[in-house]
Design a protein around this motif. Structure first.
Motif, PDB file in Angstrom:
ATOM      1  N   ARG A 123    -105.466  70.390 -37.847  1.00 19.80           N
ATOM      2  CA  ARG A 123    -106.547  70.522 -38.819  1.00 19.80           C
ATOM      3  C   ARG A 123    -107.940  70.366 -38.197  1.00 19.80           C
ATOM      4  O   ARG A 123    -108.906  70.896 -38.713  1.00 19.80           O
ATOM      5  N   SER A 124    -108.033  69.635 -37.099  1.00 22.54           N
ATOM      6  CA  SER A 124    -109.341  69.496 -36.449  1.00 22.54           C
ATOM      7  C   SER A 124    -109.134  69.088 -35.005  1.00 22.54           C
ATOM      8  O   SER A 124    -108.074  68.581 -34.629  1.00 22.54           O
ATOM      9  N   ILE A 125    -110.155  69.341 -34.200  1.00 25.01           N
ATOM     10  CA  ILE A 125    -110.205  68.857 -32.832  1.00 25.01           C
ATOM     11  C   ILE A 125    -111.383  67.896 -32.747  1.00 25.01           C
ATOM     12  O   ILE A 125    -112.503  68.239 -33.147  1.00 25.01           O
ATOM     13  N   GLN A 126    -111.142  66.696 -32.244  1.00 28.11           N
ATOM     14  CA  GLN A 126    -112.195  65.702 -32.145  1.00 28.11           C
ATOM     15  C   GLN A 126    -112.433  65.336 -30.681  1.00 28.11           C
ATOM     16  O   GLN A 126    -111.485  65.245 -29.902  1.00 28.11           O
ATOM     17  N   LEU A 127    -113.692  65.145 -30.316  1.00 33.11           N
ATOM     18  CA  LEU A 127    -114.076  64.871 -28.932  1.00 33.11           C
ATOM     19  C   LEU A 127    -114.505  63.420 -28.791  1.00 33.11           C
ATOM     20  O   LEU A 127    -115.319  62.921 -29.571  1.00 33.11           O
ATOM     21  N   GLN A 128    -113.928  62.742 -27.782  1.00 38.06           N
ATOM     22  CA  GLN A 128    -114.345  61.380 -27.436  1.00 38.06           C
ATOM     23  C   GLN A 128    -114.546  61.392 -25.921  1.00 38.06           C
ATOM     24  O   GLN A 128    -113.676  61.041 -25.142  1.00 38.06           O
ATOM     25  N   CYS A 129    -115.744  61.853 -25.515  1.00 39.30           N
ATOM     26  CA  CYS A 129    -115.996  62.191 -24.117  1.00 39.30           C
ATOM     27  C   CYS A 129    -117.258  61.519 -23.591  1.00 39.30           C
ATOM     28  O   CYS A 129    -118.195  61.254 -24.338  1.00 39.30           O
TER      29      CYS A 129
END
Length: 307
Positions: A247-253
């Motif tokens: 449903r979504s792609i989340q970035l923790q970068c």
């Protein structure tokens, strides 16, 4: 086994205080939660900068003592480069028997002497037709952990458990019924792809060859290459594992430019791409560098998450 990993101590501790400690990039961070009127609240937080890996133990002591001097439980987040994750068939044994056998059943999968292997597991949540049950096994070297463990000899709070970054992120993500993908990347380290659904880790992949996607050296070919790896993970999850769409792609970068990468990946994948935010109200009181420590402390608030 829920979020529990590498827990072993059993002594009387303040049940209304919990501490999470995490090494993150060039800092060590600690968060102390206290239970007040049946609600857990952020009591204190502290961060210490480090420049060398040998500085981490002193920073752990300083952070822990700063946030609390109570005799309470501490959950330490092991740096991701200290451990490996392998998937194995789950034997028909009790949890305790499985853990006792892991140093010997995993010794050929890692470059660690069996006597130095520390391992724990979580059940893999997907079982396909005609396949046996599987488990994700977390493996680390005891010799790497000893300096971290010994540092708590200088604190009143007691090291109660150690956990992985992946399981902390599962805790922070909450229990969304739909599957979401998380791209995790720490400063000067390669990115990882996680898929989390309903409070469970469904997929974990470590990638190689993407350190060039930095703010100062953004490379469209590398962005496309990362998008291709993400697409492969999505296809595996949806086609091979026969699961509903991501449903979504989340970035923790850290090194990756969230704005540039977010736009590039959204165009490449035709999927919603956003920056990661924990699904915990307590996180609203803290800066992002404290999220891992918060997740570790929050795991201790569940009496079933630690033995």
């Amino acid at each position: 086994m829920k979020e529990k990993l590498f827990s072993w101590l059993n002594r009387s501790l303040d049940p209304n205080t919990a501490i999470g400690v995490a090494t993150y990039a060039d800092t060590v961070n600690a968060v102390c939660l206290k239970k007040q009127s049946d609600q857990w609240m952020v009591h204190s937080s502290h961060s210490v900068n480090v420049s060398e890996q040998t500085d981490y133990t002193a920073a752990i002591v300083a952070c822990t003592n700063e946030v609390s001097t109570d005799i309470c439980a501490v959950n330490l987040v092991i740096p991701h480069y200290f451990y490996q994750i392998v998937q194995m068939d789950k034997p028909n044994l009790s949890d305790e028997e499985i853990i006792q056998s892991l140093p010997w059943t995993t010794k050929d999968l890692v470059d660690i002497a069996p006597e130095n292997i520390v391992a724990d597991f979580i059940d893999y949540p997907i079982t396909l037709t005609m396949q046996s049950s599987k488990m994700n096994v977390f493996i680390t070297n005891k010799l790497q952990l000893l300096p971290f463990i010994d540092s708590f000899g200088q604190t009143k709070p007691v090291l109660r458990a150690m956990t992985s970054e992946e399981m902390v992120l599962v805790t922070l993500f909450g229990t969304h019924k739909e599957a979401h993908m998380l791209i995790v990347q720490h400063a000067s380290h390669e990115p990882r792809i996680l898929i989390i659904r309903d409070g469970q880790l469904v997929l974990a992949r470590r990638l190689n060859g993407f350190l060039g996607i930095a703010d100062k050296d953004q490379n469209q070919e590398l962005v496309d290459a990362l998008g291709l790896e993400i697409q492969r993970s999505m296809d595996f999850f949806e086609s091979q594992l026969k699961q509903p769409p991501i449903r979504s792609i989340q970035l923790q970068c850290d090194d990756l430019s969230s704005l540039t990468l977010r736009a590039g990946l959204a165009e490449f994948l035709q999927v919603k791409v956003v920056d990661f935010e924990p699904n915990l109200e307590l996180a609203q009181q803290l800066e992002p560098n404290f999220y891992y420590a918060l997740g570790a402390a929050y795991q201790l608030t569940d009496p079933e998450s630690v033995l």
